[in-house]
Design an enzyme around this catalytic site. Structure first.
Site, mmCIF file in Angstrom:
data_model
loop_
_atom_site.group_PDB
_atom_site.id
_atom_site.type_symbol
_atom_site.label_atom_id
_atom_site.label_comp_id
_atom_site.label_asym_id
_atom_site.label_seq_id
_atom_site.Cartn_x
_atom_site.Cartn_y
_atom_site.Cartn_z
ATOM 1 N N GLU A 265 -43.568 9.410 -15.569
ATOM 2 C CA GLU A 265 -43.398 8.288 -14.649
ATOM 3 C C GLU A 265 -42.376 7.330 -15.234
ATOM 4 O O GLU A 265 -42.447 6.970 -16.410
ATOM 5 C CB GLU A 265 -44.711 7.530 -14.422
ATOM 6 C CG GLU A 265 -45.813 8.341 -13.767
ATOM 7 C CD GLU A 265 -47.105 7.543 -13.587
ATOM 8 O OE1 GLU A 265 -47.048 6.295 -13.658
ATOM 9 O OE2 GLU A 265 -48.156 8.165 -13.383
ATOM 10 N N GLU A 315 -47.654 2.531 -1.744
ATOM 11 C CA GLU A 315 -49.063 2.826 -1.476
ATOM 12 C C GLU A 315 -49.812 1.506 -1.309
ATOM 13 O O GLU A 315 -50.044 0.786 -2.282
ATOM 14 C CB GLU A 315 -49.656 3.636 -2.623
ATOM 15 C CG GLU A 315 -48.965 4.969 -2.871
ATOM 16 C CD GLU A 315 -49.418 5.620 -4.163
ATOM 17 O OE1 GLU A 315 -50.539 6.174 -4.188
ATOM 18 O OE2 GLU A 315 -48.666 5.554 -5.155
ATOM 19 N N LYS A 318 -53.442 0.929 -3.292
ATOM 20 C CA LYS A 318 -53.599 1.023 -4.738
ATOM 21 C C LYS A 318 -54.304 -0.207 -5.280
ATOM 22 O O LYS A 318 -54.185 -1.312 -4.739
ATOM 23 C CB LYS A 318 -52.229 1.143 -5.420
ATOM 24 C CG LYS A 318 -51.603 2.521 -5.374
ATOM 25 C CD LYS A 318 -50.432 2.634 -6.333
ATOM 26 C CE LYS A 318 -50.933 2.672 -7.777
ATOM 27 N NZ LYS A 318 -49.816 2.866 -8.726
ATOM 28 N N GLU A 326 -48.141 -3.347 -7.959
ATOM 29 C CA GLU A 326 -48.600 -1.954 -7.985
ATOM 30 C C GLU A 326 -48.423 -1.238 -6.650
ATOM 31 O O GLU A 326 -48.325 -0.020 -6.604
ATOM 32 C CB GLU A 326 -50.069 -1.880 -8.403
ATOM 33 C CG GLU A 326 -50.291 -1.920 -9.897
ATOM 34 C CD GLU A 326 -49.675 -0.738 -10.618
ATOM 35 O OE1 GLU A 326 -49.694 0.389 -10.084
ATOM 36 O OE2 GLU A 326 -49.170 -0.934 -11.738
#
Length: 484
Positions: A265, A315, A318, A326
């Site tokens: 990542e 997203e 999250k 995030e």
């Protein structure tokens, strides 16, 4: 049976696949913690349209894996941390998991190359919860892959946070694994080495900048840094190279200098924090991709790298325990629209949006013009909307920082309304809200319309009761303080 068990199951397909070299191109993380995820077939088409050749998943979602059949995309399939205990309990449990989530898909045309056992299981915030189960789970999954005849095709790894190692100085050459997990790390590294598995590490320069107010901003990017680190003639002008090579030194010192490394990542968020902007994200990701495309590598490991960008799509479900950013790591917004243009080395025309995306009606839920900001029902209504919607674009340093009090409230109401699929009942906040056909977006602050989905969101039915971490509570305080 031993190592030969299950070979006939894959037959000639396995033999041919072993002769094919791994794809060198860039990979991406495909997370699914969204209230309204794009259909997997749409995402796979988007991956192919953008020339993305590798994808990393956080679980073994059958629908997603089926969509990846015969796509030409290599897959790293994930095992969540909450499954480590059961997988550590016995090889038979791992065999059942591999049979269902790996073997069945490989035989059906899914190009699975890795199984990621856990996800950053040694984070200090887990208080050691997975220290006893991660390595046994890794061993059992490896045994299960061998028993299924997949030992040469599918490799095991553990995506680890970069905090599993560190340096006693500012020089990478002083790097080693964290003292309290040193022996465990060496055991895992030896096992990976013995079985042809890579060391997977997640490196986040953004987090370095976010966590340390004194961190030099220029050192987070790839445009040069005047106070570069000179480590015995090796020059470090950015924190990614330095962090990566601390790991290289840790491996080398412990006898595993040639172990392959995957950057599992790396990325930069675009909202939810003063340093999380579209401009910074584009600067960071393009800077990284330019080096990646050129095969620059790092001072200790020059040459091509194996990398998965984080992440593909935003997203909105999250956890925001680490921070409001995030939910904003994607190269694309939730609807598959590119946030900015970037050259991934595969398409000179930039990022290609998702196709055939369907939206809900062009209508928004906002604060009524007649609503009184001193209405006692206003504060609990905003709190409810943010707890069950997504208000992470509100607050200091965000894309919607310039909204006034009424604008903040309208954004909260609309977020909840859209996430609830524009239900009529979702825009009834104690006579404080109204529907409008006029887009209330202001500059960079977008009041978004939700997309239509074929399947329900990946959350429990009914009203969504999200956790209320510190980040959300602080955000609510900022919003409510504007009109209290």
């Amino acid at each position: 049976m031993g190592l030969l068990k299950g070979v006939d199951f894959l037959g000639g397909f396995l033999l041919i696949s072993l002769l094919v070299n791994s794809v060198v191109g860039i990979g991406v993380n495909w997370g699914t913690q969204a209230t309204h995820p794009l259909p997997p077939a749409t995402v796979v088409k988007m991956l192919r349209d953008n020339g993305i050749q590798k994808v990393k998943l956080f679980d073994a979602n059958t629908t997603i894996l089926n969509a990846l059949r015969n796509s030409g995309i290599q897959v790293m399939v994930g095992i969540p941390n909450d499954m480590l205990s059961s997988l550590a309990s016995g090889v038979n449990v791992a065999e059942n998991w591999v049979s269902k989530n790996v073997s069945s898909h490989v035989s059906n045309g899914v190009d699975i190359r890795y199984v990621a056992v856990g996800n950053e299981p040694f984070l200090p915030t887990y208080n050691g919860s997975f220290l006893q189960t991660t390595f046994p789970a890794l061993q059992n999954v490896q045994s299960a892959l061998i028993n299924a005849g997949l030992g040469n095709r599918v490799k095991v790894t553990i995506p680890l946070n970069a905090d599993v190692y560190g340096s006693s100085s500012d020089k990478p050459s002083d790097g080693d694994f964290r003292p309290e997990i040193h022996d465990l790390m060496i055991a895992i590294v030896k096992f990976l080495s013995d079985n042809g598995g890579p060391f997977t590490v997640n490196i986040y320069p953004f987090i370095s900048l976010h966590n340390d107010p004194n961190f030099p901003v220029a050192f987070a990017f790839f445009d040069g840094y005047s106070a570069a680190i000179n480590d015995n003639g090796k020059i470090y002008q950015n924190v990614f190279d330095a962090n990566h090579d601390i790991l290289v030194w840790a491996l080398q010192k412990n006898g595993f200098g040639n172990l392959p490394i995957i950057v599992g990542e790396i990325g930069w968020p675009t909202d939810g924090d003063k340093s999380a902007t579209v401009q910074f994200a584009q600067q960071f990701n393009q800077g990284f991709m330019s080096r990646f495309n050129a095969g620059t590598g790092t001072p200790m490991r020059p040459g091509s790298m194996d990398v998965y960008l984080f992440s593909l799509i935003d997203e909105d479900h999250k956890s925001i325990q680490p921070g409001n950013f995030e939910r904003h790591w994607g190269l694309f917004y939730f609807d598959g629209t590119p946030k900015y243009q970037i050259n991934l080395g595969t398409n000179l025309n930039g990022l290609v949006a998702a196709s055939n995306v369907r939206y809900l009606a062009q209508q928004w839920c906002v604060l009524s013009p007649s609503a009184n900001l001193e209405d006692p029902q206003l504060a609990p209504s905003v709190s409810y909307a943010c707890e069950n919607g997504d208000c992470t674009s509100l607050g200091y340093g965000t894309s919607c920082a310039n909204l006034d009090a009424r604008g903040n409230i309208s954004y909260a109401f609309n977020s909840y309304y859209q996430i609830e699929n524009q239900l009529e009942s979702a825009c009834k906040f104690s006579n404080l809200s109204v529907l409008t056909n006029q887009d209330p977006s202001l500059g960079d602050c977008k009041f978004r319309i939700m997309i239509q989905t074929d399947s329900p969101a990946n959350v429990e039915g009914g009203v969504r009761h999200l956790e209320k971490p510190v980040g959300l509570m602080l955000l609510l305080f900022v919003i409510l303080s504007m009109f209290l």
